[in-house]
Design a protein around this motif. Structure first.
Motif, PDB file in Angstrom:
ATOM      1  N   SER A  38      38.750  41.229  50.745  1.00 35.52           N
ATOM      2  CA  SER A  38      38.707  41.928  49.329  1.00 35.52           C
ATOM      3  C   SER A  38      37.896  41.496  48.459  1.00 35.52           C
ATOM      4  N   TRP A  39      36.862  40.107  48.708  1.00 33.40           N
ATOM      5  CA  TRP A  39      35.946  39.854  48.056  1.00 33.40           C
ATOM      6  C   TRP A  39      35.132  40.819  47.311  1.00 33.40           C
ATOM      7  N   ARG A  40      34.969  40.665  46.016  1.00 33.04           N
ATOM      8  CA  ARG A  40      34.081  41.502  45.225  1.00 33.04           C
ATOM      9  C   ARG A  40      32.876  40.869  44.630  1.00 33.04           C
ATOM     10  N   SER A 100      30.797  41.730  42.169  1.00 29.00           N
ATOM     11  CA  SER A 100      30.544  41.897  40.957  1.00 29.00           C
ATOM     12  C   SER A 100      31.467  41.101  40.049  1.00 29.00           C
ATOM     13  N   THR A 119      38.240  37.268  44.945  1.00 27.10           N
ATOM     14  CA  THR A 119      39.383  38.156  45.793  1.00 27.10           C
ATOM     15  C   THR A 119      40.375  38.873  44.927  1.00 27.10           C
TER      16      THR A 119
END
Lengths: 318, 256, 85
Positions: B225-227, B229, B233
């Motif tokens: 789930s790492w984003r 922006s 996570t």
């Protein structure tokens, strides 16, 4: 036996007089070995108070950093506190050479035994207090330390104050800049500044201690630890502060007395602060009553110094 | 959340760059808040001085980065006032308060190293010379922050019962959340803004940490789930309790 | 609330603090000058503390010397080997 004691006392007195004469002629002491016990006691007491005053700014400025309105304001107050901690470090370092244990002094000593001044023992309520603290308090401190730098007969102490005064001058200027700005921000903020100035001004006036007719530390002058008396230093403070206040539209209980040619307070020191209402009662009291109030201290002193001596972690932080 | 996409005409690479710089600036903002919150726990007068100095250093760097972000439409108004806890993009490493002086030292070591490692990849950027100069200046100024934590780690380790190595292991796992999974597309690198990819920077970080701490093999990578922006996570933002402590107050009294 | 307990051996480098004397110059024309002193249990911490405590100028050159390494000449009998500044 009695004769021997008298002879010893005379010899000691002669040494004291010789030292005072040497100092009066402009001599500077560089080392403890040149001092008489009485000179050393007066000097150490002066430096120890200076060190405690510097360290007290940690609890004092902490809230001010936390409630700062912007990145710039937070940087400015953290920078001022960094300077004060640097000064504390220099003062305690010097005291080490006189047999003091800095760690004990700062972290183990009972907060009751710190010799701080009343002015530093009240929490800042808003950035207005930060400005007034610089304008009123740092100004008073700066006048005291400039006198020491110029006059102190102990060379290392005088020299150490060059850095201190270089930096304190910025704090005073910052205070003037802040208060000038706030006084241009409309009636509501001007009113807030005036209310807080009513609180700060007498604190600043009493920073310099008892009036000359009752003051006790005359040895400081005899040994040229400092050059000016309490009232002389207070006069310099009034000369700088009162015209500034008049210029920006702040009322203070002091004015220029054209007959005497000096600034005078509109009230007679000493007066007491009502610690419940946080308002000054301008009726003159006795010096023992004032000393008792100073000794008891303001609300920040003990909790603030205790916090410095403890650690808070985990959920106690956030 | 203030996602940088309001300025029309920005390329995809620019938008990614803007987000990453916002993350770096917020990392510095929150790290400065850490120094503020821990200040009174200092263990010598020189610590009080040093922590004040590091706090100012981090706030100063954050301010310079936010100013640079002006070209992406970011304003100081937004940075200081209109954001809430959910909008702050600092690393997960800085969410959990320090549990002790030793944990504090381990955490600031990781945070200072992580931020400096990421910024080091901008120092040679030809695509944005202003940013390159800024990164270089920040790195030079951060050198003494690193000496400070390394000096403390060395002092603490003299005690056989010291927990600093355990603290560092826990903080290392939290710190690695700042980098995504290895070998994912990295447009900031491929477009030439950075001279190293996120994967390389993660490696660079582990190497530099390895000069002070034992880095265990096969340390866990971040979850899917790492984003990019927010460089995290899970859900965005920092704990409300932390935000409440470090947010700015008394706005009407801000100095110009 | 936990009272701070300073471990002197660990944090000060001994029963008495370990001092480092700080020397610096602002520019090429200025002599390298003794500007103060810091205490620290090791060189890295001394370096950082010296930099942070004495940051009132942008120094062109700065170095630190352990007080223990200093050999006194005039101050042989003094309690302070090197005066504060």
């Amino acid at each position: 036996m009695a004769q021997a004691a008298v002879a010893r006392e005379n010899a000691e007195e002669a040494t004291e007089v010789a030292l005072q004469t040497r100092i009066k002629a402009g001599a500077t002491l560089e080392d403890i070995s040149e001092m008489t016990p009485r000179y050393r006691d007066v000097l150490v007491a002066t430096m120890a108070i200076a060190a405690d005053l510097e360290i007290m700014t940690l609890p004092l400025d902490f809230d001010a950093i936390a409630f700062a309105p912007s990145i710039n304001d937070r940087i400015a107050i953290a920078s001022a506190l960094q300077d004060e901690m640097g000064h504390a470090q220099v003062m305690f370092r010097m005291l080490e050479d006189f047999g003091f244990d800095s760690y004990h002094q700062v972290f183990e000593r009972d907060p009751k035994n710190f010799k701080t001044f009343f002015l530093l023992e009240f929490g800042n309520l808003s950035p207005i207090d930060v400005g007034l603290g610089h304008l009123v308090g740092d100004q008073a401190g700066y006048i005291t330390t400039c006198d020491l730098e110029q006059n102190c007969s102990f060379g290392p102490y005088s020299r150490s104050l060059r850095k201190v005064n270089f930096e304190e001058n910025f704090h005073v200027k910052r205070g003037e800049y802040m208060i000038r700005h706030y006084m241009q921000q409309g009636p509501e903020i001007r009113k807030r500044v005036q209310e807080r100035m009513d609180f700060w001004f007498p604190l600043g006036a009493e920073w310099f201690g008892a009036t000359d007719d009752v003051k006790s530390r005359t040895d400081q002058l005899h040994y040229k630890i400092r050059g000016n008396s309490n009232d002389q230093l207070r006069q310099i403070w009034l000369q700088r502060l009162v015209p500034f206040c008049e210029q920006v539209g702040l009322k203070v209980p002091a004015h220029f007395d054209s007959e005497k040619g000096i600034y005078v307070l509109d009230y007679q020191m000493p007066i007491l602060l009502n610690l419940e209402t946080m308002k000054w009662d301008f009726r003159t009291v006795t010096w023992p009553e004032k000393l008792a109030q100073w000794k008891k201290g303001g609300p920040l002193k003990l909790p603030g110094l205790s916090r410095m001596q403890t650690e808070l972690w985990g959920q106690d932080l956030w | 959340m203030a996602v940088i996409n309001s300025i029309e005409g920005l390329s995809e690479a620019d938008r990614f760059l803007g987000d990453e710089l916002y993350c770096i600036a917020d990392a510095k903002l929150v790290l400065a808040g850490w120094y503020m919150m821990v200040l009174q726990n200092g263990r010598s007068i020189a610590d009080f001085t040093s922590i004040c100095a590091m706090m100012q250093g981090q706030y100063g760097h954050a301010r310079a980065l936010y100013q640079h972000l002006g070209r992406f439409g970011v304003t100081l108004e937004e940075v200081e006032w209109t954001r809430g806890a959910k909008d702050i993009r600092s690393p997960k490493l800085l969410d959990r308060p320090p549990q002790s002086w030793s944990d504090f030292v381990a955490a600031i070591f990781m945070a200072e190293q992580a931020i400096s490692t990421q910024l080091s990849a901008y120092r040679t950027s030809l695509a944005d010379r202003t940013l390159a100069r800024l990164a270089d200046k920040i790195l030079k100024e951060s050198r003494f922050h690193l000496s400070y934590s390394v000096g403390w780690i060395k002092a603490l380790r003299k005690d056989p019962a010291s927990t600093v190595d355990e603290d560092a292991r826990r903080r290392l796992v939290e710190a690695l959340d700042w980098w995504g999974e290895p070998d994912q597309p990295d447009i900031i690198f491929s477009s030439g803004y950075r001279d190293a990819s996120d994967s390389d920077l993660r490696e660079r970080f582990l190497n530099v940490v390895g000069t002070t701490f034992d880095v265990p093999d096969g340390i866990a990578g971040p979850a899917k789930s790492w984003r990019p922006s927010i460089r995290r996570t899970g859900s965005p933002g920092i704990p409300e309790t932390l935000f409440e402590k470090i947010r700015f107050k008394n706005r009407e009294l801000a100095m110009p | 609330m936990m009272k701070k307990v300073i471990d002197r051996q660990l944090e000060l480098g001994g029963d008495k603090p370990e001092f480092y004397e700080v020397f610096a110059r602002r520019d090429s024309a200025e002599p390298l000058t003794h500007i103060g002193s810091v205490e620290a249990p090791n060189e890295q911490l001394a370096e950082a503390r010296a930099w942070f405590v004495y940051d009132h100028h942008t120094w062109r050159e700065m170095c630190i010397v352990p007080l223990s390494a200093i050999v006194t000449i005039t101050e042989r009998d003094s309690k302070s080997k090197v005066k504060v500044v």
